[in-house]
Motif scaffolding. Structure first.
Motif, PDB file in Angstrom:
ATOM      1  N   GLN A 157       0.932  -1.256   0.106  1.00  0.00           N
ATOM      2  CA  GLN A 157       0.048   0.004   0.189  1.00  0.00           C
ATOM      3  C   GLN A 157       0.930   1.264  -0.048  1.00  0.00           C
ATOM      4  O   GLN A 157       0.327   2.288  -0.789  1.00  0.00           O
ATOM      5  CB  GLN A 157      -0.829   0.050   1.221  1.00  0.00           C
ATOM      6  N   GLU A 158       1.891   1.162   0.740  1.00  0.00           N
ATOM      7  CA  GLU A 158       2.590   2.644   0.794  1.00  0.00           C
ATOM      8  C   GLU A 158       3.756   2.490  -0.049  1.00  0.00           C
ATOM      9  O   GLU A 158       3.983   3.648  -0.768  1.00  0.00           O
ATOM     10  CB  GLU A 158       3.296   2.612   2.401  1.00  0.00           C
ATOM     11  N   LEU A 159       4.385   1.364  -0.386  1.00  0.00           N
ATOM     12  CA  LEU A 159       5.724   1.455  -1.126  1.00  0.00           C
ATOM     13  C   LEU A 159       5.455   0.985  -2.658  1.00  0.00           C
ATOM     14  O   LEU A 159       6.015   1.205  -3.711  1.00  0.00           O
ATOM     15  CB  LEU A 159       6.562   0.574  -0.703  1.00  0.00           C
ATOM     16  N   GLY A 160       3.998   0.589  -2.809  1.00  0.00           N
ATOM     17  CA  GLY A 160       3.380   0.159  -4.065  1.00  0.00           C
ATOM     18  C   GLY A 160       4.147  -0.995  -4.816  1.00  0.00           C
ATOM     19  O   GLY A 160       4.154  -1.178  -5.937  1.00  0.00           O
ATOM     20  N   PHE A 161       4.708  -1.978  -3.994  1.00  0.00           N
ATOM     21  CA  PHE A 161       5.235  -3.122  -4.589  1.00  0.00           C
ATOM     22  C   PHE A 161       4.160  -4.282  -4.757  1.00  0.00           C
ATOM     23  O   PHE A 161       3.069  -4.018  -4.080  1.00  0.00           O
ATOM     24  CB  PHE A 161       6.348  -3.832  -3.634  1.00  0.00           C
ATOM     25  N   SER A 162       4.371  -5.280  -5.677  1.00  0.00           N
ATOM     26  CA  SER A 162       3.605  -6.331  -5.665  1.00  0.00           C
ATOM     27  C   SER A 162       3.268  -7.238  -4.646  1.00  0.00           C
ATOM     28  O   SER A 162       3.889  -7.404  -3.911  1.00  0.00           O
ATOM     29  CB  SER A 162       3.901  -6.977  -6.916  1.00  0.00           C
ATOM     30  N   GLY A 163       2.027  -7.826  -4.526  1.00  0.00           N
ATOM     31  CA  GLY A 163       1.606  -9.066  -3.655  1.00  0.00           C
ATOM     32  C   GLY A 163       2.892  -9.977  -3.657  1.00  0.00           C
ATOM     33  O   GLY A 163       3.215 -10.580  -2.719  1.00  0.00           O
ATOM     34  N   TRP A 164       3.402 -10.306  -5.030  1.00  0.00           N
ATOM     35  CA  TRP A 164       4.416 -11.380  -5.157  1.00  0.00           C
ATOM     36  C   TRP A 164       5.664 -10.967  -4.417  1.00  0.00           C
ATOM     37  O   TRP A 164       6.197 -11.647  -3.770  1.00  0.00           O
ATOM     38  CB  TRP A 164       4.705 -11.706  -6.515  1.00  0.00           C
ATOM     39  N   TYR A 165       6.201  -9.766  -4.543  1.00  0.00           N
ATOM     40  CA  TYR A 165       7.386  -9.308  -3.644  1.00  0.00           C
ATOM     41  C   TYR A 165       7.003  -9.280  -2.359  1.00  0.00           C
ATOM     42  O   TYR A 165       7.985  -9.680  -1.640  1.00  0.00           O
ATOM     43  CB  TYR A 165       7.650  -7.880  -4.342  1.00  0.00           C
ATOM     44  N   ALA A 166       6.024  -8.747  -1.784  1.00  0.00           N
ATOM     45  CA  ALA A 166       5.575  -8.783  -0.571  1.00  0.00           C
ATOM     46  C   ALA A 166       5.753 -10.243   0.248  1.00  0.00           C
ATOM     47  O   ALA A 166       6.413 -10.619   1.126  1.00  0.00           O
ATOM     48  CB  ALA A 166       4.086  -8.523  -0.139  1.00  0.00           C
ATOM     49  N   GLY A 167       5.348 -11.386  -0.507  1.00  0.00           N
ATOM     50  CA  GLY A 167       5.329 -12.567  -0.263  1.00  0.00           C
ATOM     51  C   GLY A 167       6.850 -13.035  -0.070  1.00  0.00           C
ATOM     52  O   GLY A 167       7.117 -13.842   0.948  1.00  0.00           O
ATOM     53  N   GLY A 218       0.738   6.263  10.370  1.00  0.00           N
ATOM     54  CA  GLY A 218       1.795   5.896   9.337  1.00  0.00           C
ATOM     55  C   GLY A 218       2.474   4.634   9.759  1.00  0.00           C
ATOM     56  O   GLY A 218       2.673   4.492  10.957  1.00  0.00           O
ATOM     57  N   TYR A 219       2.579   3.619   8.582  1.00  0.00           N
ATOM     58  CA  TYR A 219       3.292   2.778   9.116  1.00  0.00           C
ATOM     59  C   TYR A 219       4.616   2.778   9.471  1.00  0.00           C
ATOM     60  O   TYR A 219       5.426   2.015  10.522  1.00  0.00           O
ATOM     61  CB  TYR A 219       3.475   1.524   7.986  1.00  0.00           C
ATOM     62  N   ARG A 220       5.457   3.816   9.047  1.00  0.00           N
ATOM     63  CA  ARG A 220       6.721   4.258   9.440  1.00  0.00           C
ATOM     64  C   ARG A 220       6.885   4.758  11.139  1.00  0.00           C
ATOM     65  O   ARG A 220       7.801   4.341  11.843  1.00  0.00           O
ATOM     66  CB  ARG A 220       7.274   5.160   8.793  1.00  0.00           C
ATOM     67  N   THR A 221       5.978   5.279  11.506  1.00  0.00           N
ATOM     68  CA  THR A 221       5.940   5.528  13.033  1.00  0.00           C
ATOM     69  C   THR A 221       5.843   4.291  13.613  1.00  0.00           C
ATOM     70  O   THR A 221       6.326   4.330  14.728  1.00  0.00           O
ATOM     71  CB  THR A 221       4.645   6.295  13.170  1.00  0.00           C
ATOM     72  N   LEU A 222       4.901   3.320  13.033  1.00  0.00           N
ATOM     73  CA  LEU A 222       4.872   2.206  13.972  1.00  0.00           C
ATOM     74  C   LEU A 222       6.055   1.274  14.153  1.00  0.00           C
ATOM     75  O   LEU A 222       6.519   0.559  14.978  1.00  0.00           O
ATOM     76  CB  LEU A 222       3.702   1.117  13.425  1.00  0.00           C
ATOM     77  N   PHE A 223       7.059   1.493  12.743  1.00  0.00           N
ATOM     78  CA  PHE A 223       8.247   0.976  12.830  1.00  0.00           C
ATOM     79  C   PHE A 223       9.329   1.323  13.779  1.00  0.00           C
ATOM     80  O   PHE A 223       9.966   0.822  14.495  1.00  0.00           O
ATOM     81  CB  PHE A 223       8.779   0.747  11.266  1.00  0.00           C
ATOM     82  N   VAL A 224       9.232   2.718  13.881  1.00  0.00           N
ATOM     83  CA  VAL A 224      10.009   3.484  14.728  1.00  0.00           C
ATOM     84  C   VAL A 224       9.657   3.116  16.455  1.00  0.00           C
ATOM     85  O   VAL A 224      10.539   2.935  17.260  1.00  0.00           O
ATOM     86  CB  VAL A 224       9.901   4.932  14.665  1.00  0.00           C
ATOM     87  N   ALA A 225       8.379   2.987  16.447  1.00  0.00           N
ATOM     88  CA  ALA A 225       7.896   2.588  17.664  1.00  0.00           C
ATOM     89  C   ALA A 225       8.136   1.024  18.358  1.00  0.00           C
ATOM     90  O   ALA A 225       8.742   0.655  19.383  1.00  0.00           O
ATOM     91  CB  ALA A 225       6.438   2.501  18.005  1.00  0.00           C
ATOM     92  N   GLU A 226       8.623   0.155  17.254  1.00  0.00           N
ATOM     93  CA  GLU A 226       8.921  -0.989  17.576  1.00  0.00           C
ATOM     94  C   GLU A 226      10.395  -0.936  17.757  1.00  0.00           C
ATOM     95  O   GLU A 226      10.740  -1.709  18.861  1.00  0.00           O
ATOM     96  CB  GLU A 226       8.850  -1.979  16.491  1.00  0.00           C
ATOM     97  N   ALA A 227      11.226  -0.462  17.185  1.00  0.00           N
ATOM     98  CA  ALA A 227      12.334  -0.085  17.391  1.00  0.00           C
ATOM     99  C   ALA A 227      12.792   0.465  18.999  1.00  0.00           C
ATOM    100  O   ALA A 227      13.567  -0.062  19.702  1.00  0.00           O
ATOM    101  CB  ALA A 227      13.102   0.890  16.445  1.00  0.00           C
ATOM    102  N   VAL A 228      11.948   1.171  19.488  1.00  0.00           N
ATOM    103  CA  VAL A 228      12.092   1.958  20.578  1.00  0.00           C
ATOM    104  C   VAL A 228      11.544   0.783  21.828  1.00  0.00           C
ATOM    105  O   VAL A 228      12.386   0.566  22.813  1.00  0.00           O
ATOM    106  CB  VAL A 228      11.020   3.191  20.735  1.00  0.00           C
ATOM    107  N   ALA A 229      10.508  -0.050  21.551  1.00  0.00           N
ATOM    108  CA  ALA A 229      10.326  -1.154  22.245  1.00  0.00           C
ATOM    109  C   ALA A 229      11.274  -2.098  22.447  1.00  0.00           C
ATOM    110  O   ALA A 229      11.538  -2.553  23.414  1.00  0.00           O
ATOM    111  CB  ALA A 229       8.845  -1.612  21.849  1.00  0.00           C
ATOM    112  N   VAL A 230      12.049  -2.468  21.282  1.00  0.00           N
ATOM    113  CA  VAL A 230      12.894  -3.687  21.164  1.00  0.00           C
ATOM    114  C   VAL A 230      14.324  -3.197  22.062  1.00  0.00           C
ATOM    115  O   VAL A 230      15.013  -3.867  22.777  1.00  0.00           O
ATOM    116  CB  VAL A 230      13.225  -4.019  19.887  1.00  0.00           C
TER     117      VAL A 230
END
Length: 468
Positions: A47-57, A170-182
């Motif tokens: 959704q955000e980077l626009g890659f295909s479902g095949w690439y995501a898998g 946004g997804y990027r904010t969630l990823f930063v939140a995971e970095a802080v939690a870990v």
């Protein structure tokens, strides 16, 4: 109905474990509370980077591939380097990866980061498993592994809820939140968790042939023996446990890909799958401790057999489901199997491992989980698009039944020592409670019979490895 018995039962479930275990439990909870990357990675890529479902898998498969390498690596490091530095390094590596995903955009960079995150995330798990085995007496280990698994799922449920609420950031904010939690998880481990790797035996003890107390002696960092993954797999009973776990984990991993495809083929709305699979987390968070109380006096081989049958019945019944309610019912069945299997399998791994090789044994077992997580999605997608969903679920039922037969026929004798050790340990714990002794330490006695059996297995394990 009085609530007092329930309070007393809950208190017994969490009592008697050492303080170090609870710091490890807290670190697991904090870590999983920020588990946003794997939850939202496919949506972020498409959704955000626009890659295909095949690439995501493909990227998600690369995460599993990294885990195949990370699990044995973490096991080796936890035995040679130490449990705590292995956990701290792995957590910090995962935090760096999560933070990187918030800024990288090229397909190659994303793939490399996710692959490395698979390595670092899985490298931590053998050290956690070995730490629990080091700290907790054998008769309490299954309960400790169940509590840690409960923390993992509780944190994941919080992450899923919080992630949905915070998605507008946004997804990027969630990823930063995971970095802080870990990173916070790594800080808890560094500041509060003691190093538990058994120290090397003294020369005098080795001369006398004494084995010492479990957890504070043993063969040291390597016990004078260097073990590889192949050396560990030469242990016949453990090799059997790993192979049967691979079968069970393949069945367990299949619904996460096969179930949404099946429900879509039945014409159900896209959001129906989210509601159905959420039942898994709700059941674990709500009933893991109760399941542990019910199963604590049962033999490991029996529990593993029953859990494999529950996986077989739950996944097999998916072929007959056609409504969200029926699909949710099948999820409940195999989730009960999951709650029984995970702590029992972890305790059985600790039981079969020599003291000096606990990390390596946990690492090889973790590798079987990663292999299953890698092949199950590929297999599920191929079968659903080819023979069809019913063939997939009937195949899962057959594989689960084969695993149940294997546990019942091949491992009952190898794991029988667990029953003696746990029975003896529980007697000691009951005696302690009758005398009014309270505290967070281990019970007064562990059970001479169980401890002698464990020491004998450790010595045999070291001899086998040396001969190899």
């Amino acid at each position: 109905m009085s609530i007092v018995p329930l309070i007393r039962s809950a208190r017994r479930t969490v009592s008697g474990l050492p303080p170090g275990f609870w710091w490890l439990w807290l670190s697991t909870l904090v870590n999983r509370t920020g588990a946003f990357v794997l939850t939202f990675l496919s949506l972020f890529l498409t959704q955000e980077l626009g890659f295909s479902g095949w690439y995501a898998g493909l990227v998600i498969a690369l995460h599993g591939l990294g885990g195949i390498a990370g699990a044995p690596l973490g096991g080796m490091l936890s035995d040679r380097w130490g449990r705590r530095p292995t956990m701290v390094t792995g957590h910090l590596g995962t935090a760096a990866g999560a933070a990187s995903l918030a800024v990288v955009t090229s397909p190659w960079a994303v793939a490399v980061v996710v692959l490395l995150m698979g390595v670092t995330m899985q490298s931590v798990r053998p050290a956690i498993g070995a730490t629990i085995a080091d700290q907790v007496p054998e008769h309490d280990r299954r309960r400790a592994y169940a509590l840690n698994y409960w923390a993992l799922n509780l944190g994941f449920a919080i992450a899923a809820t919080g992630g949905g609420a915070a998605l507008f950031l946004g997804y990027r904010t969630l990823f930063v939140a995971e970095a802080v939690a870990v990173a916070l998880c790594a800080l808890i481990v560094f500041l509060k968790l003691p190093e538990t790797r058994p120290e090397r035996r003294t020369a005098s003890v080795e001369k006398e042939g004494g084995s010492g107390a479990e957890g504070d002696s043993g063969d040291g960092a390597d016990g004078g023996v260097r073990l590889s993954t192949l050396d560990v797999l030469r242990d016949g009973p453990f090799r059997t446990l790993v192979l049967l776990n691979l079968l069970v984990c393949t069945v367990f991993s299949t619904p996460w890909v096969g179930l949404p495809l099946t429900m879509t083929a039945e014409g159900l709305a896209p959001d129906a799958y989210g509601k159905v699979i959420a039942v898994n987390g709700v059941v674990i968070v709500g009933f893991q401790l109760l399941v542990n109380r019910i199963t604590e006096k049962r033999s490991p081989a029996t529990l593993l057999t029953v859990s494999a049958l529950l996986f077989a019945v739950g996944t097999g019944a998916t072929a007959l489901a056609g409504t969200p309610l029926l699909f949710a019912a099948t999820v409940v069945v195999w989730t009960i199997g999951e709650m029984v299997h995970v702590p029992t399998n972890a305790a059985a791994t600790a039981r079969l491992a020599p003291v000096h090789a606990r990390g390596r044994y946990q690492g090889v077992m973790g590798m079987s989980w990663s292999v299953a997580g890698f092949i199950a999605p590929i297999m599920a997608g191929w079968v659903v698009s080819g023979p069809g969903p019913k063939a997939l679920w009937l195949g899962c039922a057959v594989v689960g039944t084969i695993a149940a037969a294997g546990y019942a026929l091949l491992l009952r004798r190898a794991l029988a020592g667990d029953e003696a050790a746990e029975a003896e340990g529980k007697e000691g714990k009951e005696d302690e409670e009758e005398r009014g002794v309270r505290g967070g330490g281990a019970p007064v006695r562990e059970g001479r019979e169980g401890r002698e059996a464990h020491d004998e297995r450790d010595e045999k394990g070291a001899e086998k490895a040396a001969a190899a």
